[in-house]
Design an enzyme around this catalytic site. Structure first.
Site, PDB file in Angstrom:
ATOM      1  N   SER A  25       3.436  30.801  56.264  1.00 19.12           N
ATOM      2  CA  SER A  25       4.304  30.818  57.407  1.00 19.12           C
ATOM      3  C   SER A  25       3.536  32.513  58.085  1.00 19.12           C
ATOM      4  O   SER A  25       3.934  32.177  59.229  1.00 19.12           O
ATOM      5  CB  SER A  25       4.987  30.563  57.001  1.00 19.12           C
ATOM      6  OG  SER A  25       6.250  29.514  56.301  1.00 19.12           O
ATOM      7  N   SER A  45       6.133  28.806  59.151  1.00 17.98           N
ATOM      8  CA  SER A  45       7.619  28.311  59.854  1.00 17.98           C
ATOM      9  C   SER A  45       7.820  29.859  60.689  1.00 17.98           C
ATOM     10  O   SER A  45       8.653  29.900  61.169  1.00 17.98           O
ATOM     11  CB  SER A  45       8.819  28.613  58.123  1.00 17.98           C
ATOM     12  OG  SER A  45       8.875  30.305  58.129  1.00 17.98           O
ATOM     13  N   LYS A  74      10.929  37.968  63.730  1.00 17.40           N
ATOM     14  CA  LYS A  74      11.482  36.275  62.390  1.00 17.40           C
ATOM     15  C   LYS A  74      12.903  36.662  62.839  1.00 17.40           C
ATOM     16  O   LYS A  74      13.201  37.784  62.231  1.00 17.40           O
ATOM     17  CB  LYS A  74      10.619  36.309  61.710  1.00 17.40           C
ATOM     18  CG  LYS A  74      10.594  35.235  60.854  1.00 17.40           C
ATOM     19  CD  LYS A  74       9.842  34.345  59.636  1.00 17.40           C
ATOM     20  CE  LYS A  74      10.022  33.427  59.363  1.00 17.40           C
ATOM     21  NZ  LYS A  74       8.786  33.164  57.908  1.00 17.40           N
TER      22      LYS A  74
HETATM   23  N1  GLN Z   1       4.845  25.404  54.908  1.00 15.01           N
HETATM   24  C1  GLN Z   1       5.517  26.393  53.274  1.00 15.01           C
HETATM   25  C2  GLN Z   1       6.765  25.447  53.516  1.00 15.01           C
HETATM   26  O1  GLN Z   1       7.472  25.287  53.897  1.00 15.01           O
HETATM   27  C3  GLN Z   1       6.065  27.407  53.727  1.00 15.01           C
HETATM   28  C4  GLN Z   1       6.911  28.617  54.613  1.00 15.01           C
HETATM   29  C5  GLN Z   1       6.330  29.679  54.419  1.00 15.01           C
HETATM   30  O2  GLN Z   1       5.454  29.737  54.299  1.00 15.01           O
HETATM   31  N2  GLN Z   1       7.745  30.117  54.284  1.00 15.01           N
HETATM   32  O3  GLN Z   1       7.128  26.417  51.989  1.00 15.01           O
END
Ligand code: GLN
Length: 488
Positions: free
Chosen positions: A179, A155, A80
């Site tokens: 994420s 994400s 990532k």
């Molecule tokens: N979807 C969650 C957010 O928008 C988690 C994102 C993540 O785990 N980086 O914060």
């Protein structure tokens, strides 16, 4: 095809000289050529550098390298774009990092390299890891290999899609509120969020420092275990990493799960839960029972507050962490008459709408007069949520839930409604708030269209070995993970 192999399969072949690391790397690069125009998992990769690393791996193998000491020798791994890889760009899915090039390796990258992995590409993500669909990437949206009209989750959507599409043997992502587990579920691969403190965050661009953890995406549970043993452990450069001994996680697999106790939280059977997802998870619980596990209902009474707590704490920490992107030190700079104007113009041009929303939210909940009502209260509720879990874990070895309330949704379906988007994390955020570990493992498909469903197994702090063992037993007895998306 070599790019379809798991880590264990590939290293088995490499050790027996049935293929070379160069061929395996080339097979991944060829697959990217074939499918990534559609999937768009990669923000970038350096083919020449990848093949040079593969050549070095082949030389090490020819010189008699020990795969026990270097368990990822010759394995193509992409990461990532939130992780620093020395000499390569790192953008975090944002315009604000501009032409930034990492001057050092993140600890996890250092450890993967020491274990012999070929680090070869940067995977798309929601900007600064804020999102659940990759639609918040400043560059493009990654698409789900099972249905390219749908999102891959987020994400770490690029990390999940790349594994599902066999563009990499395994990948790394980060999980602040789901994420890793959510995109793993939506793309039909395995994803593990370690216990807070298990894996060093050094070289991970911070989103919410008290919630962030780095973890693996893989084609099966054994591969997740192999990667976990490589990346885990104390790191003097991350003061929140913990000096807890790192077991050989792969060693723990294969044993009997008889007598292991599973908790089914009654609060998780919520209204928005898709009936097909519920049916798949119910069937998975029955399967685990057939294998000897015992299931019982448990209660996590503060569940309802997990998402609200997360969406105060995460933006608060993000607003502080993202203050460093000011046009002076990193990447993009938009000039102004004075420093304040320069900061404002740079941040105005460099950050996307969701990141700005979080910075504003976070700054608000931390501001004097509101701090006690929001941030401090959220911290107190956080303690209650953690206590719920610790109490439950006095009775059970793992807590079983769906990873997500629905299978992958369509591109654009939730992008105009932040609240709807936030709710796709209802089952994953609590683990980050509580600091515990969790894994998502494929547990079936919806009928039409055929989309993957994920089973979430949550574990005690530093209980990764137990959830890996359960997930492995389940996976091996069902074989959902072997299904492949309809790609050329
Ligand atoms: N979807 C969650 C957010 O928008 C988690 C994102 C993540 O785990 N980086 O914060």
């Amino acid at each position: 095809m070599l790019n379809q192999l798991t880590i264990s399969e590939l290293t088995g072949k490499l050790a027996k000289r049935e293929c070379s690391a160069r061929e395996a790397m080339q097979a991944c690069l060829d697959q990217i050529q074939r499918v990534d125009r559609r999937i768009k998992a990669f923000l970038g990769y350096d083919a020449a550098d990848a093949l040079a690393q593969a050549k070095a791996a082949d030389k090490a193998i020819a010189d008699g390298a020990d795969f026990k000491q270097r368990p990822l020798l010759g394995v193509p791994v992409a990461v990532k774009d939130v992780l620093c890889v020395k000499g390569h760009p790192c953008n975090c899915g944002s315009k604000i990092l501009g032409k930034f090039v990492s001057p050092y390796d993140a600890t996890v990258i250092e450890r993967l390299k020491a274990a012999g992995a070929i680090i070869f590409g940067r995977l798309n993500m929601d900007e600064f890891a804020m999102g659940s669909s990759t639609e918040n990437s400043a560059f493009f949206t990654t698409l789900n290999p099972w249905d390219t009209a749908r999102i891959p989750g987020g994400s770490s959507g690029g990390s999940a899609a790349a594994v599902a599409a066999d563009e990499a043997i395994a990948t790394l992502g980060s999980d602040t509120g789901g994420s890793i587990r959510q995109p793993a579920a939506l793309c039909g691969v395995v994803g593990l969020k370690p216990t807070y403190g298990r894996v060093s965050r050094y070289g991970l661009v911070a989103f919410a420092s008290s919630l962030d953890q780095i973890g693996p995406f893989s084609k099966d549970v054994r591969d997740a275990a192999v990667i976990m043993s490589v990346i885990s452990g104390l790191d003097p450069r991350d003061s929140t990493s913990v000096p807890e001994a790192v077991p050989d996680y792969a060693d723990a697999l294969g044993g009997n799960i008889k007598g292991l106790k599973l908790g089914l939280p009654k609060e998780y059977m919520i209204g928005g839960l898709d009936p097909e997802v519920k049916a798949a998870v119910d069937a998975a619980v029955r399967q685990l029972q057939k294998l000897g596990a015992e299931a019982r209902e448990i209660s996590l009474p503060h569940t309802d507050y997990a998402a609200a707590t997360y969406y105060i704490i995460a933006p608060a920490e993000a607003s502080a962490n993202l203050a460093r992107f000011d046009g002076i030190r990193y990447g993009l700079r938009v000039d102004g008459a004075d420093p304040v104007e320069l900061y404002g113009k740079t941040r105005g041009a460099g950050f996307g709408a969701e990141v700005k929303r979080r910075i504003i939210l976070g700054t608000y909940v931390l501001s004097s007069g509101y701090y006690d009502a929001y941030y401090l209260r959220a911290q107190k509720v956080r303690t209650l949520i953690r206590q719920d879990f610790l109490k439950a874990f006095e009775q059970v070895d793992s807590i079983v839930t769906p990873t997500t309330p629905t299978a992958a949704f369509k591109v654009g379906e939730k992008s105009d409604d932040p609240l709807q988007m936030y709710l796709s994390d209802v089952f994953t955020v609590a683990a980050n708030v509580a600091g515990i570990c969790g894994i998502s493992v494929p547990c079936g498909f919806t009928q039409s269209p055929k989309l993957p469903i994920g089973l979430q197994l949550l574990g005690k702090p530093f209980g990764e070995a137990t959830i890996l063992k359960l997930a492995h037993a389940y996976e091996q007895s069902t074989g959902w993970h072997r299904e492949k998306p309809p790609l050329p």
